[in-house]
Design a protein around this motif. Structure first.
Motif, mmCIF file in Angstrom:
data_model
loop_
_atom_site.group_PDB
_atom_site.id
_atom_site.type_symbol
_atom_site.label_atom_id
_atom_site.label_comp_id
_atom_site.label_asym_id
_atom_site.label_seq_id
_atom_site.Cartn_x
_atom_site.Cartn_y
_atom_site.Cartn_z
ATOM 1 N N TYR A 82 31.346 103.164 -36.883
ATOM 2 C CA TYR A 82 31.025 101.727 -36.884
ATOM 3 C C TYR A 82 29.717 101.472 -36.145
ATOM 4 C CZ TYR A 82 30.981 96.870 -35.455
ATOM 5 O OH TYR A 82 30.591 95.589 -35.205
ATOM 6 N N HIS A 83 29.553 102.093 -34.986
ATOM 7 C CA HIS A 83 28.340 101.875 -34.200
ATOM 8 C C HIS A 83 27.103 102.420 -34.909
ATOM 9 C CE1 HIS A 83 29.989 99.937 -30.718
ATOM 10 N NE2 HIS A 83 30.927 100.869 -30.592
ATOM 11 N N GLN A 84 27.238 103.549 -35.582
ATOM 12 C CA GLN A 84 26.101 104.092 -36.330
ATOM 13 C C GLN A 84 25.692 103.155 -37.465
ATOM 14 O OE1 GLN A 84 27.570 107.943 -37.513
ATOM 15 N NE2 GLN A 84 26.288 108.979 -35.989
ATOM 16 N N LEU A 85 26.684 102.645 -38.194
ATOM 17 C CA LEU A 85 26.382 101.734 -39.296
ATOM 18 C C LEU A 85 25.803 100.415 -38.778
ATOM 19 C CD1 LEU A 85 29.493 102.349 -41.567
ATOM 20 C CD2 LEU A 85 27.141 103.091 -41.986
ATOM 21 N N HIS A 86 26.379 99.913 -37.711
ATOM 22 C CA HIS A 86 25.891 98.670 -37.114
ATOM 23 C C HIS A 86 24.455 98.832 -36.631
ATOM 24 C CE1 HIS A 86 25.522 95.568 -33.955
ATOM 25 N NE2 HIS A 86 26.333 94.860 -34.722
ATOM 26 N N GLU A 87 24.192 99.931 -35.970
ATOM 27 C CA GLU A 87 22.845 100.187 -35.461
ATOM 28 C C GLU A 87 21.844 100.354 -36.593
ATOM 29 O OE1 GLU A 87 20.497 103.603 -32.918
ATOM 30 O OE2 GLU A 87 22.636 103.324 -32.569
ATOM 31 N N SER A 88 22.249 101.032 -37.672
ATOM 32 C CA SER A 88 21.312 101.236 -38.782
ATOM 33 C C SER A 88 20.957 99.913 -39.455
ATOM 34 C CB SER A 88 21.887 102.202 -39.808
ATOM 35 O OG SER A 88 22.837 101.565 -40.633
ATOM 36 N N PHE A 89 21.858 98.966 -39.437
ATOM 37 C CA PHE A 89 21.606 97.672 -40.054
ATOM 38 C C PHE A 89 20.740 96.794 -39.153
ATOM 39 C CE2 PHE A 89 22.537 93.353 -41.397
ATOM 40 C CZ PHE A 89 22.559 93.458 -42.777
ATOM 41 N N PHE A 90 21.138 96.663 -37.897
ATOM 42 C CA PHE A 90 20.482 95.703 -37.010
ATOM 43 C C PHE A 90 19.258 96.244 -36.282
ATOM 44 C CE2 PHE A 90 24.684 93.761 -37.530
ATOM 45 C CZ PHE A 90 24.262 92.518 -37.988
ATOM 46 N N THR A 91 18.991 97.526 -36.375
ATOM 47 C CA THR A 91 17.746 98.048 -35.817
ATOM 48 C C THR A 91 16.751 98.373 -36.926
ATOM 49 O OG1 THR A 91 18.573 100.313 -35.787
ATOM 50 C CG2 THR A 91 18.869 98.999 -33.772
ATOM 51 N N SER A 92 17.125 98.056 -38.136
ATOM 52 C CA SER A 92 16.255 98.287 -39.283
ATOM 53 C C SER A 92 15.016 97.406 -39.204
ATOM 54 C CB SER A 92 17.034 97.970 -40.563
ATOM 55 O OG SER A 92 16.168 97.871 -41.657
ATOM 56 N N PRO A 93 13.859 97.931 -39.609
ATOM 57 C CA PRO A 93 12.665 97.070 -39.636
ATOM 58 C C PRO A 93 12.822 95.920 -40.626
ATOM 59 C CG PRO A 93 12.210 99.189 -40.661
ATOM 60 C CD PRO A 93 13.560 99.292 -40.041
ATOM 61 N N TYR A 94 13.650 96.115 -41.639
ATOM 62 C CA TYR A 94 13.897 95.043 -42.607
ATOM 63 C C TYR A 94 14.633 93.881 -41.941
ATOM 64 C CZ TYR A 94 13.085 99.097 -45.550
ATOM 65 O OH TYR A 94 12.562 100.223 -46.105
ATOM 66 N N GLY A 98 12.835 90.524 -41.686
ATOM 67 C CA GLY A 98 13.510 89.917 -42.826
ATOM 68 C C GLY A 98 14.453 88.784 -42.477
ATOM 69 N N LYS A 99 15.055 88.826 -41.293
ATOM 70 C CA LYS A 99 16.003 87.763 -40.945
ATOM 71 C C LYS A 99 15.317 86.415 -40.876
ATOM 72 C CE LYS A 99 15.690 88.690 -36.013
ATOM 73 N NZ LYS A 99 16.332 89.343 -34.904
#
Length: 129
Positions: A82-94, A98-99
């Motif tokens: 969960y933490h890996q997926l969360h980090e990949s989403f919210f630390t993404s340059p997009y 993008g937000k």
């Protein structure tokens, strides 16, 4: 006699569609396709890039778990995944840039849809003598 309920105005319908469905949906509902796409396309692109990044991370995690399983290690860390997926989403340059684009597109789409619908409402309103 009871009067039939007044139908919802185009302005309200379009604003609700843009707010609840997707940026530009209200304008597409009003058949203003170019204006709707101005909001929908960048929003869809940002969301697609975020999900591309998330799927890439999920595939890396899956390959790692598969390799561990072949070695006989069947430990499965739900919280770590969960933490890996969360980090990949919210630390993404997009996400960082993008937000704000997504938020601006959503808000401006609601306003634009409302005023385009209001214009259509005024054009179709019966003339009062």
């Amino acid at each position: 006699m009871s009067a039939s309920p007044k139908p919802m105005s185009y302005a309200k319908r379009a604003a609700i569609a843009s707010a609840c469905i997707f940026p530009g949906a209200g304008l597409l509902l009003l058949r203003q396709y170019l204006r709707g796409c101005i909001f929908a396309v960048p929003s869809a692109l940002i969301i697609a890039l975020l999900f591309k990044n998330l799927i890439s991370t999920a595939l890396q995690i899956s390959a790692h778990l598969d390799a561990e399983a072949k070695l006989g290690n069947f430990a499965f860390d739900f919280v770590g995944i969960y933490h890996q997926l969360h980090e990949s989403f919210f630390t993404s340059p997009y996400w960082h840039d993008g937000k704000w684009i997504l938020l601006a597109a959503w808000l401006l789409s609601i306003v634009s849809s409302y005023f385009a619908g209001k214009k259509l409402d005024l054009q179709q309103a019966p003339e009062n003598p």
